[in-house]
Motif scaffolding. Sequence first.
Motif, PDB file in Angstrom:
ATOM      1  N   PRO A 156       0.910  -1.400   0.043  1.00 13.98           N
ATOM      2  CA  PRO A 156       0.023  -0.202  -0.111  1.00 13.98           C
ATOM      3  C   PRO A 156       1.073   1.146  -0.038  1.00 13.98           C
ATOM      4  O   PRO A 156       1.956   1.185   0.481  1.00 13.98           O
ATOM      5  CB  PRO A 156      -0.664  -0.144   1.364  1.00 13.98           C
ATOM      6  CG  PRO A 156      -0.889  -1.438   1.590  1.00 13.98           C
ATOM      7  CD  PRO A 156       0.705  -1.975   1.100  1.00 13.98           C
ATOM      8  N   ILE A 157       0.482   2.305  -0.563  1.00 13.14           N
ATOM      9  CA  ILE A 157       1.012   3.501  -0.553  1.00 13.14           C
ATOM     10  C   ILE A 157       1.011   4.120   0.835  1.00 13.14           C
ATOM     11  O   ILE A 157      -0.038   4.177   1.519  1.00 13.14           O
ATOM     12  CB  ILE A 157       0.363   4.608  -1.743  1.00 13.14           C
ATOM     13  CG1 ILE A 157       0.642   4.101  -3.014  1.00 13.14           C
ATOM     14  CG2 ILE A 157       0.759   6.008  -1.337  1.00 13.14           C
ATOM     15  CD1 ILE A 157      -0.310   4.888  -3.955  1.00 13.14           C
ATOM     16  N   GLY A 158       2.165   4.620   1.497  1.00 13.61           N
ATOM     17  CA  GLY A 158       2.302   4.839   2.617  1.00 13.61           C
ATOM     18  C   GLY A 158       2.799   3.731   3.414  1.00 13.61           C
ATOM     19  O   GLY A 158       2.990   4.025   4.678  1.00 13.61           O
ATOM     20  N   GLY A 172      -3.584   9.699 -11.533  1.00 14.91           N
ATOM     21  CA  GLY A 172      -4.678  10.439 -10.783  1.00 14.91           C
ATOM     22  C   GLY A 172      -5.043   9.279  -9.647  1.00 14.91           C
ATOM     23  O   GLY A 172      -5.288   9.637  -8.528  1.00 14.91           O
ATOM     24  N   ASP A 173      -5.017   7.953  -9.876  1.00 14.09           N
ATOM     25  CA  ASP A 173      -5.106   6.973  -8.751  1.00 14.09           C
ATOM     26  C   ASP A 173      -4.176   7.094  -7.679  1.00 14.09           C
ATOM     27  O   ASP A 173      -4.561   7.014  -6.460  1.00 14.09           O
ATOM     28  CB  ASP A 173      -5.501   5.650  -9.385  1.00 14.09           C
ATOM     29  CG  ASP A 173      -6.690   5.473 -10.143  1.00 14.09           C
ATOM     30  OD1 ASP A 173      -7.501   6.368 -10.050  1.00 14.09           O
ATOM     31  OD2 ASP A 173      -6.688   4.376 -10.731  1.00 14.09           O
ATOM     32  N   VAL A 174      -2.770   7.090  -7.979  1.00 14.96           N
ATOM     33  CA  VAL A 174      -1.831   7.167  -7.423  1.00 14.96           C
ATOM     34  C   VAL A 174      -1.943   8.489  -6.581  1.00 14.96           C
ATOM     35  O   VAL A 174      -1.755   8.198  -4.993  1.00 14.96           O
ATOM     36  CB  VAL A 174      -0.322   7.265  -7.933  1.00 14.96           C
ATOM     37  CG1 VAL A 174       0.715   7.482  -7.083  1.00 14.96           C
ATOM     38  CG2 VAL A 174      -0.235   5.987  -8.678  1.00 14.96           C
ATOM     39  N   LEU A 175      -2.179   9.725  -6.714  1.00 13.53           N
ATOM     40  CA  LEU A 175      -2.512  10.865  -6.165  1.00 13.53           C
ATOM     41  C   LEU A 175      -3.554  10.745  -5.220  1.00 13.53           C
ATOM     42  O   LEU A 175      -3.149  11.138  -4.158  1.00 13.53           O
ATOM     43  CB  LEU A 175      -2.756  12.109  -7.101  1.00 13.53           C
ATOM     44  CG  LEU A 175      -2.772  13.288  -6.657  1.00 13.53           C
ATOM     45  CD1 LEU A 175      -1.467  13.661  -5.740  1.00 13.53           C
ATOM     46  CD2 LEU A 175      -2.861  14.565  -7.494  1.00 13.53           C
ATOM     47  N   ARG A 196      -5.374  10.193   0.496  1.00 12.75           N
ATOM     48  CA  ARG A 196      -5.846   9.402   1.442  1.00 12.75           C
ATOM     49  C   ARG A 196      -5.081   9.243   2.755  1.00 12.75           C
ATOM     50  O   ARG A 196      -5.522   9.194   3.953  1.00 12.75           O
ATOM     51  CB  ARG A 196      -6.584   8.129   0.932  1.00 12.75           C
ATOM     52  CG  ARG A 196      -7.788   8.503   0.168  1.00 12.75           C
ATOM     53  CD  ARG A 196      -8.514   7.190  -0.226  1.00 12.75           C
ATOM     54  NE  ARG A 196      -9.452   7.148  -1.357  1.00 12.75           N
ATOM     55  CZ  ARG A 196      -9.683   6.629  -2.358  1.00 12.75           C
ATOM     56  NH1 ARG A 196      -8.672   5.767  -2.737  1.00 12.75           N
ATOM     57  NH2 ARG A 196     -10.830   7.084  -3.182  1.00 12.75           N
ATOM     58  N   GLN A 197      -3.897   8.704   2.402  1.00 11.39           N
ATOM     59  CA  GLN A 197      -2.865   8.441   3.420  1.00 11.39           C
ATOM     60  C   GLN A 197      -2.446   9.696   4.253  1.00 11.39           C
ATOM     61  O   GLN A 197      -2.460   9.580   5.508  1.00 11.39           O
ATOM     62  CB  GLN A 197      -1.492   7.817   2.783  1.00 11.39           C
ATOM     63  CG  GLN A 197      -0.496   7.492   3.576  1.00 11.39           C
ATOM     64  CD  GLN A 197      -0.925   6.289   4.671  1.00 11.39           C
ATOM     65  OE1 GLN A 197      -1.639   5.599   4.285  1.00 11.39           O
ATOM     66  NE2 GLN A 197      -0.422   6.553   5.760  1.00 11.39           N
ATOM     67  N   VAL A 198      -2.152  10.832   3.464  1.00 15.22           N
ATOM     68  CA  VAL A 198      -1.895  11.895   4.290  1.00 15.22           C
ATOM     69  C   VAL A 198      -3.101  12.338   5.489  1.00 15.22           C
ATOM     70  O   VAL A 198      -3.057  12.753   6.347  1.00 15.22           O
ATOM     71  CB  VAL A 198      -1.677  12.958   3.352  1.00 15.22           C
ATOM     72  CG1 VAL A 198      -1.499  14.513   4.181  1.00 15.22           C
ATOM     73  CG2 VAL A 198      -0.138  12.775   2.790  1.00 15.22           C
ATOM     74  N   ASN A 199      -4.571  12.066   4.728  1.00 14.81           N
ATOM     75  CA  ASN A 199      -5.464  12.531   5.701  1.00 14.81           C
ATOM     76  C   ASN A 199      -5.674  11.490   6.765  1.00 14.81           C
ATOM     77  O   ASN A 199      -6.104  11.881   7.813  1.00 14.81           O
ATOM     78  CB  ASN A 199      -6.755  12.498   4.608  1.00 14.81           C
ATOM     79  CG  ASN A 199      -6.980  13.518   4.051  1.00 14.81           C
ATOM     80  OD1 ASN A 199      -6.447  14.794   4.107  1.00 14.81           O
ATOM     81  ND2 ASN A 199      -7.876  13.233   2.689  1.00 14.81           N
ATOM     82  N   ARG A 200      -5.376  10.507   6.572  1.00 18.39           N
ATOM     83  CA  ARG A 200      -5.472   9.025   7.448  1.00 18.39           C
ATOM     84  C   ARG A 200      -4.333   9.740   8.701  1.00 18.39           C
ATOM     85  O   ARG A 200      -4.608   9.352   9.904  1.00 18.39           O
ATOM     86  CB  ARG A 200      -5.080   7.829   7.002  1.00 18.39           C
ATOM     87  CG  ARG A 200      -6.271   7.138   6.535  1.00 18.39           C
ATOM     88  CD  ARG A 200      -6.076   5.741   6.165  1.00 18.39           C
ATOM     89  NE  ARG A 200      -5.086   5.453   5.153  1.00 18.39           N
ATOM     90  CZ  ARG A 200      -5.323   5.054   4.052  1.00 18.39           C
ATOM     91  NH1 ARG A 200      -6.594   5.180   3.579  1.00 18.39           N
ATOM     92  NH2 ARG A 200      -4.302   4.950   3.040  1.00 18.39           N
ATOM     93  N   GLU A 201      -3.160   9.813   8.356  1.00 17.44           N
ATOM     94  CA  GLU A 201      -2.080  10.293   9.239  1.00 17.44           C
ATOM     95  C   GLU A 201      -2.518  11.458   9.763  1.00 17.44           C
ATOM     96  O   GLU A 201      -2.153  11.738  11.315  1.00 17.44           O
ATOM     97  CB  GLU A 201      -0.701  10.566   8.409  1.00 17.44           C
ATOM     98  CG  GLU A 201      -0.145   9.048   7.817  1.00 17.44           C
ATOM     99  CD  GLU A 201       1.007   9.394   6.963  1.00 17.44           C
ATOM    100  OE1 GLU A 201       1.311  10.707   6.867  1.00 17.44           O
ATOM    101  OE2 GLU A 201       1.589   8.639   6.427  1.00 17.44           O
TER     102      GLU A 201
END
Length: 76
Positions: A39-41, A59-62, A67-72
């Motif tokens: 997974p990314i992150g 776009g999918d990678v971005l 999402r990862q930044v928001n989770r963190e």
Amino acid sequence: MNTEEDPRVPEAGTYAVDYRDGSVGQVMGCEGGLVQLRPIGGGREWDCPPGSVGEAPTGDVLRERVRQVNREGRLP
């Protein structure tokens, strides 16, 4: 197996989508005939058959990175 043996396998370090469920991950390599994605992150890798994986659109990678930044950001 490597990308020279199976052109469906994306290069290690690139991002790919698992068509079975739409998950996006970084290609870590190929072992036992399966593509290993992380997974990314970070997180636990999963295996994907070469016929079920393809290059992830930018776009999918971005979207996954956001999402990862928001989770963190939600961690206490």
